[in-house]
Write an enzyme that holds these catalytic residues in place. Structure first.
Site, PDB file in Angstrom:
ATOM      1  NE  ARG A  35      39.395  28.733 -18.584  1.00 22.51           N
ATOM      2  CZ  ARG A  35      40.363  28.315 -19.408  1.00 22.51           C
ATOM      3  NH1 ARG A  35      40.129  28.216 -20.704  1.00 22.51           N
ATOM      4  NH2 ARG A  35      41.540  28.019 -18.938  1.00 22.51           N
ATOM      5  N   GLY A 350      45.787  24.073 -16.103  1.00 21.01           N
ATOM      6  CA  GLY A 350      46.262  23.370 -17.293  1.00 21.01           C
ATOM      7  C   GLY A 350      45.868  21.906 -17.287  1.00 21.01           C
TER       8      GLY A 350
END
Ligand code: AMP
Length: 393
Positions: A35, A350
């Site tokens: 991220r 996810g």
């Protein structure tokens, strides 16, 4: 169309970038910096355009003082400094004179990372309830607001929705790419196939309804398929089944008799564990006490025929318990089929995104979303509040 960071002159401006730096951290060590890496493009653009860069991000959930100790963004500031090749100044508060002075003393190309925005959630939930005073305060630190945290765009928080009210705003490169790529699924080139796996049907019932309706074929797997198979009269013994959703599954089967495609075989164990004996079954013949935890090769063959016949695929949820090596076969096989198909393939965020990256398919598809809930809500056609809050071009 939303304004882009490119639409602003950033020279000498205080640019607040809301990033999603919510990385897994254990004992102060970052386990996966994906991220942070994904956020670099926008941060680097702002630096190269001579901005003073102020980064906001959340990390985990803060429900107590103890949570604050375990969820400081300090390790992220260190990693970000390494990745950028110069020191990112970490400010260990979310408001106050230290933060204000740090901002006052900034020069162009300086980067500040502010402490976890969710520290404002304990004890008063100010960040998550989109407290207006907090949003106004954060806005007062900058001249321009950039939202680049796609994973939180389905939530209306002070650091994404609230702040955008008080500043000129735009999206960063990550959010821009997400919207562009997910639009391939919002307006798919048909035939359009969805693959829906994962655990509990109940959690995703609206999404399931929506995506089945929207698709030409819905390939179901995991706990969702178990519930549909049970609705059709199969006895999957100890498998995960959502009893409450069986009637709903029956209605969907009636409504879409040729659209819903279910697995026919699978692998099972006696418990939800990785190290037990694995049995193969045709799903109309599962032994007592067995729990089906993955799809089998006949199901993969059936699914691949539908994938080959379509133009666009959206996948959400692994087709088996892919965290267990005994049950990764189905998910890996479907990824391989998708890769070879050369179709437009978008993987929702996810668990399915994590599995795709873990199994080495990071660069094999059109897009792997960085946002779980956000990507699903966007694909469903819902308005994401944090996107809505950004100025249009
Ligand atoms: P979700 O959050 O609903 O997308 O669910 C993801 C989880 O579903 C993953 O942790 C998978 O291990 C789990 N899962 C996939 N297939 C099955 C299955 N057949 N039985 C139980 N859990 C499953």
């Amino acid at each position: 169309m939303k304004k882009s960071i490119k639409d602003f002159d950033l020279n000498n401006k205080r640019v607040i970038i809301r990033c999603d730096l919510n990385v897994p951290i254990k004992d102060g060590k970052i386990l996966d910096d994906n991220r942070i890496i994904q956020s670099l493009q926008t941060i680097k653009w702002a630096i190269s355009n001579n901005a003073k860069v102020i980064i906001l991000s959340h990390l985990g959930r803060i429900k107590s003082e103890a949570d604050k100790k375990n969820n400081t963004l300090l390790p992220v500031a260190i990693r970000l400094s390494n990745l950028l090749g110069f020191e990112v100044k970490f400010v260990n508060e979310t408001r106050g004179s230290v933060l204000e002075n740090a901002v006052k003393n900034m020069k162009p190309k300086d980067v500040i990372l502010v402490e976890n925005t969710r520290f404002e959630d304990y004890p008063f939930k100010k960040e998550s309830s989109n407290d207006e005073n907090l949003a106004r305060y954060w806005a007062s630190l900058g001249d321009i607001f950039i939202n680049d945290a796609f994973g939180t765009c389905h939530r209306a928080h002070a650091s994404n929705v609230g702040i955008a009210k008080f500043l000129p705003s735009a999206v960063g490169f990550l959010v821009e790419k997400e919207l562009m790529m997910l639009d391939c699924v919002v307006n798919p080139k048909r035939p359009f196939v969805v693959i829906l796996g994962g655990a509990k049907m109940n959690d995703k019932i609206k999404v399931i309804d929506n995506l089945i309706e929207k698709s030409d074929y819905a390939l179901l797997a995991g706990g969702i398929a178990n519930t549909f198979l049970t609705a059709k009269g199969y006895d999957l013994k100890a498998s995960l089944i959502d009893e409450e959703s069986i009637n709903h599954a029956k209605e969907l089967i009636k409504k879409y008799p040729s659209k819903i495609i279910l697995p026919v075989d699978g692998y099972a164990s006696t418990k939800y564990e990785d190290n037990l004996k694995v049995n193969y079954y045709l799903l109309d013949n599962v032994d007592d006490n067995m729990m089906v935890l993955d799809i089998g090769p006949k199901s993969v063959d059936i699914f691949s025929k539908y994938i080959d016949s379509c133009n666009t695929v959206f996948m959400n949820g692994p087709v088996g318990v892919s965290e267990f090596s005994n049950f990764e076969y189905g998910t890996k096989s479907i990824f391989e089929v998708l890769k070879k198909s050369k179709k437009i393939v978008v993987i929702g965020g996810g668990d399915s995104a994590a599995a795709a990256i873990r199994f080495g398919y990071k660069d094999s598809f059109t897009h792997i979303s960085t946002g779980g809930g956000a990507s699903l809500e966007y694909v469903e056609g819902k308005t994401l509040p944090a996107i809505d809050a950004i100025e249009n071009k």
